[in-house]
Design an enzyme around this catalytic site. Structure first.
Site, mmCIF file in Angstrom:
data_model
loop_
_atom_site.group_PDB
_atom_site.id
_atom_site.type_symbol
_atom_site.label_atom_id
_atom_site.label_comp_id
_atom_site.label_asym_id
_atom_site.label_seq_id
_atom_site.Cartn_x
_atom_site.Cartn_y
_atom_site.Cartn_z
ATOM 1 C CG HIS A 1 -4.245 -1.014 -0.591
ATOM 2 N ND1 HIS A 1 -4.449 -0.712 0.730
ATOM 3 C CD2 HIS A 1 -4.452 -2.355 -0.693
ATOM 4 C CE1 HIS A 1 -4.760 -1.801 1.392
ATOM 5 N NE2 HIS A 1 -4.755 -2.818 0.551
ATOM 6 C CB SER B 1 -0.932 -0.031 1.217
ATOM 7 O OG SER B 1 -1.841 1.053 1.191
ATOM 8 C CG ASP C 1 -5.522 -5.843 2.508
ATOM 9 O OD1 ASP C 1 -5.927 -6.994 2.740
ATOM 10 O OD2 ASP C 1 -5.576 -5.307 1.384
#
Length: 687
Positions: A63, A36, A155
């Site tokens: 992401h 991310s 995540d």
């Protein structure tokens, strides 16, 4: 009763399968990389140190803004000579290629090809890394590798757990080298990272794993005669050191776990690994935990729990008196999510009852105390939002800084204990046994030994819940099917097959001793009926029926202030479960009733419970059946304290604690607790 939450189609689109469903030889090793904020720079560093030919494919799940076009594949193409492609549905995954997720999509694997689905905007977190990692674990099993790079949030942690459970290898970027350490730290804090390295170190380790002589990529390497001998020696070490016999677990599972540990320790032969195990107690513990790792999550297969509400819980309540508890045994509980899910669903079902029954959930696992302590604590990362509805999060959880904790009122319903399904006696008198995704790791012979244990543990009309890939197999005589699609069975009371632990203790135990005298066999039900007769015309207080060894045969009413399951190995022995402040009085009363063969009462017995003191009258009544020489005992906990006995011919005995048990008597309380195991051993000593 609350409504069930909508299923998160993204995250529930994959489900874990047993390791030997598909052939693994021709599967391309795939490295899933989650990133991310700050992850692009970390991936560039990884690529800069990665050889062009590793035999692996790399899938980057970043992401991304779901609306704007991504140039990620173009940027990465400048960093490596490996082909870089944006993922497309149906695109075959090839070794030495890099694939990147497009914006606005979720990515999964199926039959060696990538699959895309539009990202759906729903409540809760969007977790594309978890989604892909779970799919990767199911598809590649032991040839799955998960890498978590820089990013915020958590995540990837749930997916990394599934990769590790499937026999794959896991990495987390060293937080000190990460621009944002949230994602790596979440994985590390949960104990899910096999390696914690900076990006360059991750690249070097991946290059080593990709070597042609690595057993991780060449499972046939453990099929040589010398390695088969080492495999047997290894199982012997586990049995000696960890006191668990894995010889009847599936070879495919065991070998994949062994290969995984060999790869982590840079070893190439089983003989080398056996030598290491003999000298390194930490490694044998690590292997033991690897074999036992069992992926779980809240509301896994949510439709199963809806079936419990509609097909199981109503039936359990039908024949149950208001004072009788609902007792459930959750096997292979891992870190507790399954047990707490059952508790939540049952609480929802009982919410509309004016007087709901007591709930007792016994959750067991082979894991050590430290792992079960995590389950007892009930703390989970924020990414459980993907599995638990906002309504349930609010009702059953407390929000913490970086996650959620199960509320104490729910935790108190669950007792977590280390327990070996094969070696230890089971919990008994339970209404429901859940055993999901445990049997798939065991041989068919071992499964056949377990089914009679579950049959023995259940009440006459009790239920058994298995995993989606499991059945009762050749033991269909012991259980009848209730819900085939959700693997729910009901105990067949007409069938009977003594479990192996009864036969092993004494060959004659399956035949009641009264046969030797030409009498009708006596069962526990006979003593329960006699206890019912004694209690007839009396308003029954909380009480328990115990046998001569003080093992509890039946609970009646709310006994929790006086008895609770003890920590450690599962036990329903009266003295093991007794409240510390009650222990000495209870022991003395039982000893008197055993030796004098008459009713014993102890007056003004003080019991401490959660900081409060109350006074009760303790009564021990011998229970006999005319056709049996055995004596059981009914132990009643009266919350009134009359001045004279309630049963003619009983003997009143004054309390003899030597003083009140309260805040000023910590030494006496500690002494009571310290004497528990010693007294238990003395009372149960056999000639």
């Amino acid at each position: 009763m609350s409504e069930s939450r909508p299923v998160d189609e993204e995250l529930s689109s994959t489900s874990f399968s047993p390791e030997d469903v598909l052939s693994i030889e021709n599967i391309v090793p795939i490295v899933g990389i989650g990133a991310s904020a700050g992850g692009l720079d970390a991936f560039r560093q990884l690529l800069a140190n990665l050889p062009e030919s590793t035999g692996m494919a790399f899938v980057l799940v970043q992401h991304l803004d779901p609306i704007h076009e991504s140039h990620l594949s173009e940027i990465l193409s400048r960093m490596t000579k490996m082909p870089v492609r944006e993922a497309e549905s149906g695109l075959e995954v090839l070794p030495n290629h890099i694939y990147v997720i497009p914006p606005g999509m979720t990515l999964t694997l199926s039959h060696g090809a990538l699959q895309l689905a539009p990202r759906t905007e729903k409540r809760g977190l969007h977790l594309p890394i978890d989604i892909f990692f779970r799919s990767l674990a199911e598809h590649n099993r032991g040839k799955a590798i998960g890498v978590i790079l820089s990013g915020t949030g958590s995540d990837g942690a749930l997916g990394l757990e599934e990769i590790k459970s499937s026999g794959g290898i896991t990495f987390a970027q060293d937080p000190l080298s990460a621009t944002h350490d949230g994602m790596p730290k979440s994985a590390i804090d949960e104990g899910l990272a096999d390696f914690i390295l900076p990006p360059a170190g991750i690249a070097n380790e991946l290059a080593r794993i990709g070597g042609q002589d690595n057993p991780f990529l060449n499972p046939d390497d453990v099929e040589k005669d010398s390695d088969r001998e080492g495999f047997s020696a290894l199982l012997g070490l586990l049995k000696t050191k960890m006191n668990v016999d894995f010889t009847q677990y599936r070879d495919s599972t065991l070998k994949r776990r062994i290969q995984r540990r060999m790869t982590l320790r840079h070893l190439h032969t089983v003989a080398e690994y056996v030598q290491l195990l003999g000298a390194d107690s930490v490694e044998i513990e690590a292997l033991y935990q690897d074999i036992l790792i069992n992926v779980t999550r809240f509301f896994r297969d949510p439709e199963v729990f809806e079936s419990l509400k509609t097909a199981v819980f109503p039936e359990i309540l039908k024949g149950k008196s208001p004072d009788a508890p609902i007792r459930i045994w959750v096997t292979g509980c891992s870190s507790g999510q399954e047990a707490y899910t059952v508790a939540m669903v049952l609480l929802e079902f009982l919410a509309d009852l004016p007087r709901p029954p007591t709930i007792q959930i016994f959750a067991s696992d082979l894991k050590e105390a430290s792992a079960l302590a995590k389950a007892r604590l009930g703390c989970y990362p924020e990414n459980i939002e993907a599995d638990v509805s906002p309504e349930r999060l609010q009702k059953f959880f407390t929000k913490e800084d970086k996650g959620y904790q199960i509320r104490k009122s729910v935790r108190d319903l669950c007792v977590f204990a280390k327990h070996d399904l094969i070696a230890d006696p089971p919990f008994s008198h339970v209404d429901l046994v859940t055993c999901r995704n445990v049997l798939i790791y065991m041989s068919s012979d071992l499964q056949r030994r377990i089914m009679p244990i579950f049959h023995y543990a259940l009440n006459q009309e009790g239920f058994l819940l298995l995993g989606s890939s499991e059945t009762v197999g050749r033991d269909s005589d012991l259980f009848t099917i209730v819900d085939r699609s959700h693997r729910i069975y009901r105990r067949n009371s007409a069938a009977s097959r003594p479990p192996h632990f009864l036969l092993k203790q004494n060959a004659s135990i399956a035949v009641p001793p009264t046969f030797q005298h030409g009498l009708v066999p006596v069962t526990q039900a006979d003593f329960r009926r006699e206890a019912d007769r004694i209690l007839l015309n009396r308003f029954p207080p909380a009480c328990v029926l115990v046998n001569a060894d003080l093992d509890i045969l039946q609970f009646r009413g709310r006994t929790r202030p006086y008895l609770e399951p003890a920590q450690g190995a599962a036990s329903f022995n009266l003295l093991k479960m007794a409240n510390d402040s009650l222990f000495l009085e209870l022991r003395a009363a039982v000893q008197d009733a055993q030796s004098r063969k008459t009713v014993i009462e102890k007056m003004d017995v003080r019991v401490r419970n959660e900081g409060e003191i109350k006074t009760i009258r303790l009564e021990v009544i011998p229970v006999t059946v005319p056709i049996s020489k055995e004596t059981c005992f009914l132990i009643l906990f009266h919350e009134d304290s009359p001045t004279k006995p309630s049963v003619p011919g009983s003997m009143a005995v004054a309390g003899a604690t030597g003083g009140p048990v309260g805040p000023g008597s910590e030494d006496a309380h500690a002494a009571n607790a310290a004497s528990r195991d010693e007294a238990y051993s003395l009372l149960n000593e056999k000639a």
